[in-house]
Scaffold this motif. Structure first.
Motif, PDB file in Angstrom:
ATOM      1  N   TYR A  58      -0.028  -0.787  -5.889  1.00 50.64           N
ATOM      2  CA  TYR A  58      -0.745   0.078  -4.947  1.00 50.64           C
ATOM      3  C   TYR A  58      -2.193  -0.377  -4.761  1.00 50.64           C
ATOM      4  O   TYR A  58      -2.670  -0.501  -3.628  1.00 50.64           O
ATOM      5  N   LEU A  59      -2.905  -0.640  -5.850  1.00 48.97           N
ATOM      6  CA  LEU A  59      -4.296  -1.076  -5.745  1.00 48.97           C
ATOM      7  C   LEU A  59      -4.403  -2.411  -5.005  1.00 48.97           C
ATOM      8  O   LEU A  59      -5.332  -2.625  -4.221  1.00 48.97           O
ATOM      9  N   ALA A  60      -3.445  -3.289  -5.261  1.00 46.78           N
ATOM     10  CA  ALA A  60      -3.428  -4.562  -4.532  1.00 46.78           C
ATOM     11  C   ALA A  60      -3.200  -4.319  -3.047  1.00 46.78           C
ATOM     12  O   ALA A  60      -3.832  -4.947  -2.190  1.00 46.78           O
ATOM     13  N   GLY A  61      -2.307  -3.376  -2.737  1.00 46.90           N
ATOM     14  CA  GLY A  61      -1.983  -3.100  -1.338  1.00 46.90           C
ATOM     15  C   GLY A  61      -3.158  -2.535  -0.566  1.00 46.90           C
ATOM     16  O   GLY A  61      -3.432  -2.963   0.563  1.00 46.90           O
ATOM     17  N   ILE A  62      -3.882  -1.573  -1.142  1.00 46.98           N
ATOM     18  CA  ILE A  62      -5.012  -0.988  -0.406  1.00 46.98           C
ATOM     19  C   ILE A  62      -6.156  -1.989  -0.284  1.00 46.98           C
ATOM     20  O   ILE A  62      -6.922  -1.954   0.687  1.00 46.98           O
ATOM     21  N   THR A  63      -6.260  -2.910  -1.245  1.00 44.95           N
ATOM     22  CA  THR A  63      -7.270  -3.960  -1.137  1.00 44.95           C
ATOM     23  C   THR A  63      -6.935  -4.913   0.002  1.00 44.95           C
ATOM     24  O   THR A  63      -7.803  -5.277   0.814  1.00 44.95           O
ATOM     25  N   GLU A  64      -5.669  -5.314   0.087  1.00 44.12           N
ATOM     26  CA  GLU A  64      -5.253  -6.193   1.180  1.00 44.12           C
ATOM     27  C   GLU A  64      -5.491  -5.529   2.529  1.00 44.12           C
ATOM     28  O   GLU A  64      -6.009  -6.158   3.464  1.00 44.12           O
TER      29      GLU A  64
ATOM     30  N   GLU B 133       0.816  -1.219   0.000  1.00 44.71           N
ATOM     31  CA  GLU B 133       0.000   0.000   0.000  1.00 44.71           C
ATOM     32  C   GLU B 133       0.851   1.270   0.000  1.00 44.71           C
ATOM     33  O   GLU B 133       0.342   2.381  -0.251  1.00 44.71           O
ATOM     34  N   LEU B 134       2.162   1.126   0.276  1.00 44.30           N
ATOM     35  CA  LEU B 134       3.075   2.268   0.261  1.00 44.30           C
ATOM     36  C   LEU B 134       3.654   2.526  -1.133  1.00 44.30           C
ATOM     37  O   LEU B 134       4.445   3.445  -1.304  1.00 44.30           O
ATOM     38  N   SER B 135       3.288   1.730  -2.100  1.00 42.04           N
ATOM     39  CA  SER B 135       3.790   1.892  -3.467  1.00 42.04           C
ATOM     40  C   SER B 135       3.394   3.258  -4.024  1.00 42.04           C
ATOM     41  O   SER B 135       2.262   3.717  -3.848  1.00 42.04           O
TER      42      SER B 135
END
Length: 265
Positions: A147-153, A81-83
């Motif tokens: 980033y989108l994967a990170g905020i989803t996780e 999510e920090l990407s």
């Protein structure tokens, strides 16, 4: 047979039963072929996987100086999510970060001990699931960047764990679950930005590991404290070697360790 070299993450190949390989500079070991044999592991020295100097390993196979500076060890690697490459913002090396972050990523459910949510590049499936010792896994969304994967996780961690209980995984204290059903329960909690990428029809992947005997209780081998060990290899799961006496050896946790391995009969 004797082998010597610097440890790196075991390579895997998914077949009816996962095939595991330890790769050396000019050779390799197919670990499936030596199950039931006595092997010895002798720690010789350290070698940083980046600078290749004989310096104590700090984390992920890197010495402290390299871990603190190279893009492969940026905070976004552990915390996607920090990407920021999608914003054209550099962390340590924007060119490297764009190559790594601006490619398809998957948020998934994996069942190694209990159900967990995780993130990986599309190109790393099913390798990532194998490395976590998941006997079943399923995709939730496939998004165009990290980033989108990170905020989803992050959003889904409020409803399902993002950690694996490695002791339960190695003793095979696991349950079979309907991951498609678990995925559907989480659908409403996916962030709005990622909703359009929901994967409703992907099937569950099942993975079989080459383990002939699971330990009732595990004891870990740390080569930094115990530089020599000998035992009968009974299985390989995730990135662990499992021995007859209940000892388990985390290969990935020892990346950058130069070792000598002797294989008996």
């Amino acid at each position: 047979m004797r082998y010597e070299g610097v440890l790196t993450k075991m390579r895997t190949e998914i077949t009816d039963e996962v095939q595991y390989y330890m790769n050396w500079e000019n050779d390799f070991i197919n670990l499936n072929q030596i199950l039931g044999k006595k092997i010895s592991i002798n720690f010789l020295k350290y070698e940083c996987l980046n600078c290749h100097l004989e310096k104590k390993i700090f984390r992920q196979g890197f010495c402290y100086d390299c871990f603190s500076s190279i893009p492969q060890a940026g905070d976004w690697v552990i915390n996607p999510e920090l990407s920021k490459a999608h914003l054209d913002i550099e962390d340590r090396d924007l060119e490297f970060e764009k190559r790594s972050q601006l490619q398809p990523h998957v948020v998934y459910l994996a069942n190694s001990s209990d159900v967990k949510v995780g993130v990986t590049r599309r190109s790393q499936i099913p390798t990532r699931w194998i490395d976590q010792g998941a006997h079943e896994a399923i995709e939730i969304v496939e998004v165009p960047n990290r980033y989108l994967a990170g905020i989803t996780e992050v959003a889904l961690k409020d409803y399902v764990s993002d950690k694996t209980n490695w002791r339960k995984m190695l003793t095979n204290d696991v349950l079979d679950l309907d991951l498609a059903e678990e995925r559907e329960k989480l659908k409403a909690h996916i962030p709005e930005e990622a909703q359009e990428y929901y994967l409703a029809s992907n099937k569950e992947t099942e993975i079989n590991f080459p383990v002939r005997q699971y330990p009732k209780k595990v004891k870990t081998l740390n080569l930094g404290k115990t530089p020599f060990y000998e035992g009968v290899l009974k299985g390989v799961k995730a990135q662990y070697l499992i021995f007859e006496d209940g000892t388990v050896f985390n290969v990935r946790g020892h990346e950058g360790f130069v070792i000598e391995i002797n294989i008996g009969v």
